[in-house]
Design a protein around this motif. Structure first.
Motif, PDB file in Angstrom:
ATOM      1  N   VAL A 141      -2.419   0.407 -18.495  1.00  0.00           N
ATOM      2  CA  VAL A 141      -3.845   0.691 -18.315  1.00  0.00           C
ATOM      3  C   VAL A 141      -4.087   0.867 -16.821  1.00  0.00           C
ATOM      4  O   VAL A 141      -3.705   0.006 -16.022  1.00  0.00           O
ATOM      5  N   THR A 142      -4.685   1.992 -16.443  1.00  0.00           N
ATOM      6  CA  THR A 142      -5.032   2.217 -15.045  1.00  0.00           C
ATOM      7  C   THR A 142      -6.550   2.300 -14.916  1.00  0.00           C
ATOM      8  O   THR A 142      -7.228   2.862 -15.770  1.00  0.00           O
ATOM      9  N   CYS A 143      -7.063   1.739 -13.837  1.00  0.00           N
ATOM     10  CA  CYS A 143      -8.502   1.766 -13.564  1.00  0.00           C
ATOM     11  C   CYS A 143      -8.658   1.878 -12.048  1.00  0.00           C
ATOM     12  O   CYS A 143      -8.685   0.872 -11.341  1.00  0.00           O
ATOM     13  N   MET A 144      -8.724   3.106 -11.570  1.00  0.00           N
ATOM     14  CA  MET A 144      -8.667   3.366 -10.135  1.00  0.00           C
ATOM     15  C   MET A 144     -10.000   3.844  -9.578  1.00  0.00           C
ATOM     16  O   MET A 144     -10.625   4.752 -10.132  1.00  0.00           O
ATOM     17  N   GLU A 145     -10.413   3.239  -8.459  1.00  0.00           N
ATOM     18  CA  GLU A 145     -11.644   3.649  -7.782  1.00  0.00           C
ATOM     19  C   GLU A 145     -12.838   3.695  -8.735  1.00  0.00           C
ATOM     20  O   GLU A 145     -13.666   4.587  -8.667  1.00  0.00           O
ATOM     21  N   MET A 146     -12.924   2.725  -9.625  1.00  0.00           N
ATOM     22  CA  MET A 146     -14.033   2.675 -10.575  1.00  0.00           C
ATOM     23  C   MET A 146     -14.841   1.388 -10.466  1.00  0.00           C
ATOM     24  O   MET A 146     -16.061   1.397 -10.601  1.00  0.00           O
ATOM     25  N   LEU A 147     -14.175   0.271 -10.236  1.00  0.00           N
ATOM     26  CA  LEU A 147     -14.837  -1.033 -10.298  1.00  0.00           C
ATOM     27  C   LEU A 147     -16.022  -1.141  -9.343  1.00  0.00           C
ATOM     28  O   LEU A 147     -16.992  -1.844  -9.639  1.00  0.00           O
ATOM     29  N   GLU A 148     -15.952  -0.430  -8.216  1.00  0.00           N
ATOM     30  CA  GLU A 148     -17.044  -0.500  -7.244  1.00  0.00           C
ATOM     31  C   GLU A 148     -18.248   0.350  -7.641  1.00  0.00           C
ATOM     32  O   GLU A 148     -19.236   0.422  -6.904  1.00  0.00           O
ATOM     33  N   ILE A 191      -3.542   4.629 -20.796  1.00  0.00           N
ATOM     34  CA  ILE A 191      -4.957   4.977 -20.767  1.00  0.00           C
ATOM     35  C   ILE A 191      -5.464   4.856 -19.337  1.00  0.00           C
ATOM     36  O   ILE A 191      -5.185   3.877 -18.656  1.00  0.00           O
ATOM     37  N   ASP A 192      -6.182   5.899 -18.887  1.00  0.00           N
ATOM     38  CA  ASP A 192      -6.776   5.910 -17.560  1.00  0.00           C
ATOM     39  C   ASP A 192      -8.280   5.705 -17.712  1.00  0.00           C
ATOM     40  O   ASP A 192      -8.991   6.563 -18.245  1.00  0.00           O
ATOM     41  N   GLY A 200       2.675  -5.441 -21.233  1.00  0.00           N
ATOM     42  CA  GLY A 200       2.264  -4.212 -20.577  1.00  0.00           C
ATOM     43  C   GLY A 200       1.610  -4.459 -19.228  1.00  0.00           C
ATOM     44  O   GLY A 200       1.348  -5.602 -18.836  1.00  0.00           O
ATOM     45  N   TRP A 201       1.327  -3.367 -18.532  1.00  0.00           N
ATOM     46  CA  TRP A 201       0.841  -3.444 -17.152  1.00  0.00           C
ATOM     47  C   TRP A 201      -0.567  -2.878 -17.010  1.00  0.00           C
ATOM     48  O   TRP A 201      -0.916  -1.888 -17.668  1.00  0.00           O
ATOM     49  N   VAL A 202      -1.348  -3.517 -16.137  1.00  0.00           N
ATOM     50  CA  VAL A 202      -2.695  -3.053 -15.812  1.00  0.00           C
ATOM     51  C   VAL A 202      -2.777  -2.887 -14.304  1.00  0.00           C
ATOM     52  O   VAL A 202      -2.373  -3.785 -13.549  1.00  0.00           O
ATOM     53  N   PHE A 203      -3.306  -1.750 -13.873  1.00  0.00           N
ATOM     54  CA  PHE A 203      -3.414  -1.450 -12.445  1.00  0.00           C
ATOM     55  C   PHE A 203      -4.863  -1.157 -12.073  1.00  0.00           C
ATOM     56  O   PHE A 203      -5.542  -0.377 -12.743  1.00  0.00           O
ATOM     57  N   PHE A 204      -5.311  -1.780 -10.994  1.00  0.00           N
ATOM     58  CA  PHE A 204      -6.653  -1.533 -10.469  1.00  0.00           C
ATOM     59  C   PHE A 204      -6.542  -1.103  -9.012  1.00  0.00           C
ATOM     60  O   PHE A 204      -5.629  -1.516  -8.297  1.00  0.00           O
ATOM     61  N   ILE A 263      -7.403  13.681 -12.257  1.00  0.00           N
ATOM     62  CA  ILE A 263      -6.357  13.815 -11.242  1.00  0.00           C
ATOM     63  C   ILE A 263      -5.173  12.888 -11.525  1.00  0.00           C
ATOM     64  O   ILE A 263      -4.013  13.328 -11.580  1.00  0.00           O
ATOM     65  N   LEU A 264      -5.442  11.603 -11.722  1.00  0.00           N
ATOM     66  CA  LEU A 264      -4.358  10.653 -12.017  1.00  0.00           C
ATOM     67  C   LEU A 264      -3.837  10.846 -13.430  1.00  0.00           C
ATOM     68  O   LEU A 264      -2.623  10.801 -13.665  1.00  0.00           O
ATOM     69  N   ALA A 265      -4.725  11.083 -14.388  1.00  0.00           N
ATOM     70  CA  ALA A 265      -4.314  11.240 -15.792  1.00  0.00           C
ATOM     71  C   ALA A 265      -3.293  12.362 -15.938  1.00  0.00           C
ATOM     72  O   ALA A 265      -2.260  12.201 -16.597  1.00  0.00           O
TER      73      ALA A 265
END
Length: 239
Positions: free
Chosen positions: A123-130, A58-59, A150-154, A66-68
């Motif tokens: 789980v990916t969460c890129m360029e969102m937290l800010e 899940i992205d 499993g893995w989580v990437f920020f 783009i990443l998905a």
């Protein structure tokens, strides 16, 4: 009280920013050019820890996809979620052109975590937290979505004078790589702060890497310097 009874963890101004630019998501010479250029780095970083073929991914904050889509091309079953409906419409339309398969939904990550806890291998969460009012809430929801093991990437931007100069003054005002007003300095997160959020969410930190931009070659690369853009890899313990 259920999570969906709380005030949504979304900034309407941020949604409006990206909605206004939504039609440009897949224009590699547009304001989204930096995302296209760093995407191979993000993808390679993810696959260092979790080769994507056959995984359920899940992205979070997928934007125009783009990443998905790149993860789907690697053989993953991908769900993309975002709260910017215009961006999701662009993402869905692009699937008709690319032929990739991604399931897109307009849903908050906190609600998704209620619906599908411990469901995803990655789980990916890129360029969102800010861009959200409560990044810790997003981190906690991402931790609930991932399966044990499993893995989580920020990825996000650190908060310090160098990051202000590079990510705001440089990227937005001098080089014009991003639209002015894309980022708000106060919302940047130091690696130590994000690491603490991941620990509080029950994740184990595996790695932190920086992403650097060379003004001469105009190329991005992974670095050991995390004082501007950086990536974090975390794993949910098996027990």
């Amino acid at each position: 009280m259920q999570l969906h009874d709380h005030k949504p963890n979304v900034d309407d101004v941020e949604i409006a920013k990206f909605s206004e630019l939504a039609h440009k998501w897949w224009d590699k010479e547009s304001e989204f050019k930096p995302l296209h250029e760093i995407n191979p780095l993000r993808l390679g970083y993810i696959e260092e820890y979790a080769p994507l073929a056959g995984l359920n991914v899940i992205d979070v904050g997928c934007g125009g996809g783009i990443l998905a889509e790149s993860m789907a091309e690697r053989g993953a079953t991908v769900t993309g979620i975002d709260l910017a409906e215009k961006s999701l419409k662009v993402a869905k339309l692009h699937l008709l052109e690319s032929g990739n398969k991604v399931g897109y939904r307009c849903v908050a990550v906190e609600q998704m975590a209620e619906e599908a806890p411990a469901t995803f291998d990655v789980v990916t969460c890129m360029e969102m937290l800010e861009h959200v009012p409560s990044p810790d809430s997003v981190v906690a929801a991402c931790a609930r979505l991932v399966k044990p093991g499993g893995w989580v990437f920020f990825s996000t931007i650190s908060r310090n004078p160098k990051a202000y100069v590079h990510a705001i003054l440089g990227a937005e005002y001098i080089l014009g790589l991003l639209p002015r007003g894309t980022h708000e300095y106060a919302r940047f997160l130091k690696p130590s702060e994000l690491s603490r959020m991941t620990r509080h969410a029950g994740l184990e930190l595996a790695n932190v890497r920086g992403m650097g931009y060379n003004l001469v070659t105009k190329a991005y690369s992974l670095t050991d310097t995390t004082d501007v853009n950086y990536l974090i890899a975390c794993q949910r313990p098996l027990a």
